[in-house]
Design a protein around this motif. Structure first.
Motif, short mmCIF file in Angstrom:
data_model
loop_
_atom_site.label_atom_id
_atom_site.label_comp_id
_atom_site.label_asym_id
_atom_site.label_seq_id
_atom_site.Cartn_x
_atom_site.Cartn_y
_atom_site.Cartn_z
N SER A 146 28.39 29.05 83.13
CA SER A 146 28.44 27.62 82.54
C SER A 146 29.59 27.83 81.61
O SER A 146 30.26 26.89 81.30
CB SER A 146 27.09 27.05 82.17
OG SER A 146 26.72 28.15 80.96
N LEU A 147 29.99 28.91 81.28
CA LEU A 147 31.08 29.08 80.11
C LEU A 147 32.31 29.47 80.75
O LEU A 147 32.38 30.36 81.74
CB LEU A 147 30.56 30.20 79.06
CG LEU A 147 29.42 29.93 78.15
CD1 LEU A 147 28.80 31.06 77.48
CD2 LEU A 147 29.48 28.67 77.60
N VAL A 178 27.89 37.86 80.51
CA VAL A 178 28.73 37.92 81.77
C VAL A 178 27.89 36.87 82.94
O VAL A 178 28.60 36.28 83.32
CB VAL A 178 28.83 39.24 82.41
CG1 VAL A 178 29.60 39.25 83.84
CG2 VAL A 178 29.92 40.17 81.34
N SER A 179 26.83 37.16 82.68
CA SER A 179 26.04 36.10 83.64
C SER A 179 26.23 34.71 83.43
O SER A 179 26.06 34.01 84.23
CB SER A 179 24.28 36.55 83.86
OG SER A 179 23.92 36.13 82.58
N ARG A 180 26.61 34.46 82.41
CA ARG A 180 26.51 32.84 81.87
C ARG A 180 28.30 32.46 81.95
O ARG A 180 28.61 31.32 81.77
CB ARG A 180 25.91 32.98 80.47
CG ARG A 180 24.80 32.99 80.23
CD ARG A 180 23.97 32.26 81.18
NE ARG A 180 22.56 32.64 81.01
CZ ARG A 180 21.60 32.93 81.85
NH1 ARG A 180 22.04 33.73 82.89
NH2 ARG A 180 20.29 32.92 81.40
N LEU A 181 29.01 33.33 82.48
CA LEU A 181 30.48 33.28 82.68
C LEU A 181 31.11 32.79 83.96
O LEU A 181 30.23 33.49 84.77
CB LEU A 181 31.28 34.57 82.17
CG LEU A 181 31.16 34.87 80.68
CD1 LEU A 181 32.06 36.13 80.45
CD2 LEU A 181 31.71 33.89 79.68
N ARG A 182 31.80 31.84 84.15
CA ARG A 182 32.17 31.52 85.58
C ARG A 182 33.27 32.45 85.99
O ARG A 182 33.80 33.23 85.01
CB ARG A 182 32.74 29.95 85.52
CG ARG A 182 33.93 29.99 84.61
CD ARG A 182 34.74 28.35 84.56
NE ARG A 182 33.62 27.57 84.11
CZ ARG A 182 33.95 26.10 83.86
NH1 ARG A 182 35.30 25.74 83.97
NH2 ARG A 182 33.09 25.22 83.44
N PRO A 183 33.45 32.72 87.14
CA PRO A 183 34.56 33.54 87.63
C PRO A 183 36.09 33.12 87.16
O PRO A 183 36.21 31.92 86.87
CB PRO A 183 34.55 33.28 89.20
CG PRO A 183 33.37 32.87 89.36
CD PRO A 183 32.72 32.04 88.30
N GLY A 184 36.60 34.07 86.44
CA GLY A 184 37.98 33.76 85.95
C GLY A 184 37.85 33.54 84.34
O GLY A 184 38.84 33.49 83.57
#
Length: 252
Positions: A146-147, A178-184
């Motif tokens: 989501s981030l 990292v699990s809350r970060l979108r690819p890129g």
């Protein structure tokens, strides 16, 4: 779960938004700090906390609703900043990039009040202030991917060897983030404590979900990324002869 403690003053952030988090046997992302809240900071919190503030009590957070009145694009990027101090650099970055939402988390009430004051004065509708433990936010309140970014600038270095386990940038915390970060998405850290910079580089490099944007050079971002304003603490560190290291990694 226990009910959050009452605010320091009516309409302001809760004194302990998620009391049960203090009993957990884990490293937390903050060290409680108390300071005098000025009249202006208190007034800003009383005026705007209900609209721009969020107590990290474990309730799932809808970022679309949180930034609904910020005039962001439907697929708006939201960046999480952990530990913003007095908020001057946060406000400057928000002003320079109005299309990005900044969710800024800290536990320092004067800093929260100052950032809300700055956002109100400068008309920064893309800033939201989170009060409490960022682990609660990441673990319980944010959806996976989501981030659009994570910023951790000048966290407590805990310089004594017996306190190194209290440092924020650790494998377990990073894996959760990292699990809350979108690819890129971008992870950007900065510190003026060289041994901590070395640990950050080691931990970030070892995280399989990240790749170093400066892997072909020293591993550190050189020169300092222009979009990150110099903070008060950074200037103080440089005056003492400290070397500032920025680290920029991307989510695979």
């Amino acid at each position: 779960m226990s009910k959050p403690h009452t605010p320091h003053f009516p309409g302001g952030p809760a004194s302990h938004p998620h009391p049960d988090a203090h009993t957990e046997q884990r490293i937390r992302t903050f060290h409680p700090r108390r300071g005098r809240v000025t009249h202006g900071q208190r007034a800003a919190l009383e005026r705007r906390w209900a609209d721009w503030g969020v107590d990290l009590d474990g309730t799932p957070l809808d970022l679309d609703k949180l930034f609904a009145d910020a005039d962001l694009a439907p697929d708006r990027p939201v960046v999480l900043e952990i530990g913003f101090g007095m908020g001057d650099a946060t406000a400057a970055m928000a002003a320079a990039d109005p299309g990005t939402g900044i969710l800024a988390a800290d536990v320092h009430t004067p800093g929260q009040g100052n950032l809300v004051h700055l956002a109100e004065r400068e008309g920064l509708r893309n800033v939201r202030v989170a009060n409490g433990d960022a682990v609660v936010l990441l673990r319980d309140m944010l959806a996976p991917e989501s981030l659009a970014g994570l910023r951790v600038y000048f966290p407590d270095p805990w310089p004594k060897a017996r306190h190194h386990k209290r440092r924020m940038i650790q494998p377990e915390f990073l894996a959760l983030a990292v699990s809350r970060l979108r690819p890129g998405a971008t992870v950007h850290c900065a510190t003026d404590w060289e041994p901590y910079a070395e640990q950050m580089l080691e931990v970030l490099t070892a995280e399989p979900g990240l790749v170093n944007a400066y892997a072909t050079t020293s591993g550190y971002a050189e020169p300092r990324p222009a979009f990150r304003p110099m903070t008060k603490f950074e200037r103080q560190g440089i005056a003492k002869g400290h070397v500032v290291h920025d680290l920029v990694f991307e989510r695979r």
